[in-house]
Design a protein around this motif. Structure first.
Motif, PDB file in Angstrom:
ATOM      1  N   PHE A   8       0.859  -1.185   0.000  1.00  0.00           N
ATOM      2  CA  PHE A   8       0.000   0.000   0.000  1.00  0.00           C
ATOM      3  C   PHE A   8       0.890   1.229   0.000  1.00  0.00           C
ATOM      4  CE2 PHE A   8       0.636  -1.324   4.350  1.00  0.00           C
ATOM      5  CZ  PHE A   8       0.967  -0.152   5.001  1.00  0.00           C
ATOM      6  N   THR A   9       0.285   2.353  -0.319  1.00  0.00           N
ATOM      7  CA  THR A   9       1.007   3.621  -0.391  1.00  0.00           C
ATOM      8  C   THR A   9       0.407   4.591   0.616  1.00  0.00           C
ATOM      9  OG1 THR A   9       1.382   3.283  -2.754  1.00  0.00           O
ATOM     10  CG2 THR A   9       1.631   5.531  -1.914  1.00  0.00           C
ATOM     11  N   ILE A  10       1.263   5.266   1.337  1.00  0.00           N
ATOM     12  CA  ILE A  10       0.838   6.317   2.252  1.00  0.00           C
ATOM     13  C   ILE A  10       1.322   7.635   1.664  1.00  0.00           C
ATOM     14  CG2 ILE A  10       1.113   7.320   4.531  1.00  0.00           C
ATOM     15  CD1 ILE A  10       1.562   4.509   5.601  1.00  0.00           C
ATOM     16  N   THR A  11       0.401   8.544   1.478  1.00  0.00           N
ATOM     17  CA  THR A  11       0.744   9.868   0.976  1.00  0.00           C
ATOM     18  C   THR A  11       0.609  10.872   2.111  1.00  0.00           C
ATOM     19  OG1 THR A  11      -0.100   9.278  -1.218  1.00  0.00           O
ATOM     20  CG2 THR A  11       0.163  11.632  -0.737  1.00  0.00           C
ATOM     21  N   VAL A  12       1.671  11.584   2.363  1.00  0.00           N
ATOM     22  CA  VAL A  12       1.666  12.614   3.398  1.00  0.00           C
ATOM     23  C   VAL A  12       1.752  13.969   2.706  1.00  0.00           C
ATOM     24  CG1 VAL A  12       2.869  13.543   5.411  1.00  0.00           C
ATOM     25  CG2 VAL A  12       2.814  11.063   5.011  1.00  0.00           C
ATOM     26  N   ASN A  13       0.704  14.752   2.878  1.00  0.00           N
ATOM     27  CA  ASN A  13       0.700  16.086   2.296  1.00  0.00           C
ATOM     28  C   ASN A  13       1.387  17.058   3.252  1.00  0.00           C
ATOM     29  OD1 ASN A  13      -0.795  15.358  -0.013  1.00  0.00           O
ATOM     30  ND2 ASN A  13      -2.669  15.405   1.183  1.00  0.00           N
ATOM     31  N   PRO A  14       2.259  17.925   2.723  1.00  0.00           N
ATOM     32  CA  PRO A  14       2.944  18.863   3.608  1.00  0.00           C
ATOM     33  C   PRO A  14       1.972  19.885   4.183  1.00  0.00           C
ATOM     34  CG  PRO A  14       3.390  19.370   1.315  1.00  0.00           C
ATOM     35  CD  PRO A  14       2.612  18.085   1.330  1.00  0.00           C
ATOM     36  N   ASN A  15       2.282  20.349   5.371  1.00  0.00           N
ATOM     37  CA  ASN A  15       1.487  21.398   5.990  1.00  0.00           C
ATOM     38  C   ASN A  15       1.793  22.704   5.277  1.00  0.00           C
ATOM     39  OD1 ASN A  15       1.207  23.704   8.031  1.00  0.00           O
ATOM     40  ND2 ASN A  15       0.073  22.045   9.003  1.00  0.00           N
ATOM     41  N   THR A  16       0.770  23.390   4.818  1.00  0.00           N
ATOM     42  CA  THR A  16       0.967  24.660   4.125  1.00  0.00           C
ATOM     43  C   THR A  16       0.808  25.809   5.114  1.00  0.00           C
ATOM     44  OG1 THR A  16      -1.362  24.748   3.496  1.00  0.00           O
ATOM     45  CG2 THR A  16       0.161  23.747   1.922  1.00  0.00           C
ATOM     46  N   PRO A  17       1.459  26.924   4.840  1.00  0.00           N
ATOM     47  CA  PRO A  17       1.340  28.068   5.738  1.00  0.00           C
ATOM     48  C   PRO A  17      -0.103  28.567   5.809  1.00  0.00           C
ATOM     49  CG  PRO A  17       3.156  28.388   4.200  1.00  0.00           C
ATOM     50  CD  PRO A  17       2.383  27.186   3.743  1.00  0.00           C
ATOM     51  N   PRO A  18      -0.459  29.193   6.932  1.00  0.00           N
ATOM     52  CA  PRO A  18      -1.796  29.776   7.017  1.00  0.00           C
ATOM     53  C   PRO A  18      -1.915  30.959   6.070  1.00  0.00           C
ATOM     54  CG  PRO A  18      -0.464  30.427   8.898  1.00  0.00           C
ATOM     55  CD  PRO A  18       0.337  29.425   8.114  1.00  0.00           C
ATOM     56  N   THR A  19      -3.133  31.389   5.833  1.00  0.00           N
ATOM     57  CA  THR A  19      -3.369  32.563   5.007  1.00  0.00           C
ATOM     58  C   THR A  19      -4.033  33.638   5.855  1.00  0.00           C
ATOM     59  OG1 THR A  19      -5.544  31.775   4.307  1.00  0.00           O
ATOM     60  CG2 THR A  19      -3.665  31.182   2.913  1.00  0.00           C
ATOM     61  N   VAL A  20      -3.764  34.862   5.509  1.00  0.00           N
ATOM     62  CA  VAL A  20      -4.430  35.989   6.156  1.00  0.00           C
ATOM     63  C   VAL A  20      -4.447  37.146   5.172  1.00  0.00           C
ATOM     64  CG1 VAL A  20      -2.342  36.871   7.296  1.00  0.00           C
ATOM     65  CG2 VAL A  20      -4.583  37.400   8.243  1.00  0.00           C
ATOM     66  N   SER A  35     -15.517  52.971   8.284  1.00  0.00           N
ATOM     67  CA  SER A  35     -15.865  51.784   7.519  1.00  0.00           C
ATOM     68  C   SER A  35     -14.543  51.102   7.196  1.00  0.00           C
ATOM     69  CB  SER A  35     -16.605  52.180   6.235  1.00  0.00           C
ATOM     70  OG  SER A  35     -16.852  51.043   5.454  1.00  0.00           O
ATOM     71  N   ILE A  36     -14.155  50.143   8.028  1.00  0.00           N
ATOM     72  CA  ILE A  36     -12.817  49.564   7.933  1.00  0.00           C
ATOM     73  C   ILE A  36     -12.778  48.340   7.020  1.00  0.00           C
ATOM     74  CG2 ILE A  36     -10.948  48.490   9.247  1.00  0.00           C
ATOM     75  CD1 ILE A  36     -11.751  50.269  11.605  1.00  0.00           C
ATOM     76  N   GLY A  37     -13.759  47.480   7.076  1.00  0.00           N
ATOM     77  CA  GLY A  37     -13.736  46.266   6.266  1.00  0.00           C
ATOM     78  C   GLY A  37     -13.348  45.060   7.090  1.00  0.00           C
ATOM     79  N   ASN A  38     -13.205  43.936   6.418  1.00  0.00           N
ATOM     80  CA  ASN A  38     -12.935  42.663   7.085  1.00  0.00           C
ATOM     81  C   ASN A  38     -11.589  42.101   6.658  1.00  0.00           C
ATOM     82  OD1 ASN A  38     -15.480  42.685   8.289  1.00  0.00           O
ATOM     83  ND2 ASN A  38     -16.412  41.606   6.583  1.00  0.00           N
ATOM     84  N   ALA A  39     -11.043  41.268   7.522  1.00  0.00           N
ATOM     85  CA  ALA A  39      -9.868  40.465   7.210  1.00  0.00           C
ATOM     86  C   ALA A  39     -10.320  39.009   7.163  1.00  0.00           C
ATOM     87  CB  ALA A  39      -8.792  40.647   8.274  1.00  0.00           C
ATOM     88  N   THR A  40      -9.587  38.187   6.452  1.00  0.00           N
ATOM     89  CA  THR A  40      -9.898  36.756   6.409  1.00  0.00           C
ATOM     90  C   THR A  40      -8.643  35.963   6.742  1.00  0.00           C
ATOM     91  OG1 THR A  40      -9.412  36.597   4.043  1.00  0.00           O
ATOM     92  CG2 THR A  40     -11.699  37.057   4.656  1.00  0.00           C
ATOM     93  N   TYR A  41      -8.859  34.748   7.253  1.00  0.00           N
ATOM     94  CA  TYR A  41      -7.735  33.873   7.562  1.00  0.00           C
ATOM     95  C   TYR A  41      -8.162  32.421   7.383  1.00  0.00           C
ATOM     96  CZ  TYR A  41     -10.069  33.124  12.057  1.00  0.00           C
ATOM     97  OH  TYR A  41     -10.975  32.803  13.025  1.00  0.00           O
ATOM     98  N   GLY A  42      -7.173  31.563   7.229  1.00  0.00           N
ATOM     99  CA  GLY A  42      -7.456  30.141   7.095  1.00  0.00           C
ATOM    100  C   GLY A  42      -6.186  29.333   7.197  1.00  0.00           C
ATOM    101  N   ASP A  43      -6.374  28.027   7.303  1.00  0.00           N
ATOM    102  CA  ASP A  43      -5.247  27.114   7.399  1.00  0.00           C
ATOM    103  C   ASP A  43      -5.743  25.718   7.046  1.00  0.00           C
ATOM    104  OD1 ASP A  43      -2.545  26.530   7.908  1.00  0.00           O
ATOM    105  OD2 ASP A  43      -2.975  25.898   9.952  1.00  0.00           O
ATOM    106  N   ASP A  44      -4.806  24.824   6.727  1.00  0.00           N
ATOM    107  CA  ASP A  44      -5.182  23.437   6.430  1.00  0.00           C
ATOM    108  C   ASP A  44      -5.280  22.602   7.691  1.00  0.00           C
ATOM    109  OD1 ASP A  44      -2.499  23.334   7.012  1.00  0.00           O
ATOM    110  OD2 ASP A  44      -1.909  22.325   5.168  1.00  0.00           O
ATOM    111  N   GLY A  45      -5.098  23.223   8.828  1.00  0.00           N
ATOM    112  CA  GLY A  45      -5.226  22.580  10.132  1.00  0.00           C
ATOM    113  C   GLY A  45      -5.595  23.648  11.137  1.00  0.00           C
TER     114      GLY A  45
END
Length: 112
Positions: A8-20, A35-45
């Protein structure tokens, strides 16, 4: 008995940097809501932390917990003397180098 071999094959995806992302620079006036607006952020974990720093005390920050941060505030009288103000967002997942974004708030004196 003949041994059974399975491969079998195990694939490990690298952790990517968060976004902001940060809202654009803002120009306002003393005593008038911005009226300032919004910021967004995210991550793969999970994010180890998202921090706002170097913000003026009159800027309020609300995180909806789903990747959107909203900013509100009214510059008080006298705040034009210290302009511009910098608001810095740092997204940190505890694995990659933190990602930093910032925007400025320029405050003009109150209308006479």
């Amino acid at each position: 008995n003949t041994p059974v071999v399975r491969s079998f094959t195990i694939t490990v995806n690298p952790n990517t940097p968060p976004t902001v992302t940060a809202p654009g620079n803002v120009v306002g006036q003393e005593g008038v809501a911005l009226s300032i607006g919004n910021a967004t952020y995210g991550d793969d974990g999970p994010l180890a932390g998202l921090v706002t720093v170097a913000k003026p005390t009159w800027v309020n920050v609300a995180d909806d917990g789903a990747g959107v941060i909203s900013f509100t505030g009214t510059p008080p009288l006298g705040s034009a003397s210290a302009t511009p103000y910098t608001v810095t967002l740092t997204a940190n997942d505890g694995v990659n180098t933190p990602v930093v974004r910032s925007f400025t708030i320029t405050v003009n004196p109150a209308a006479p």
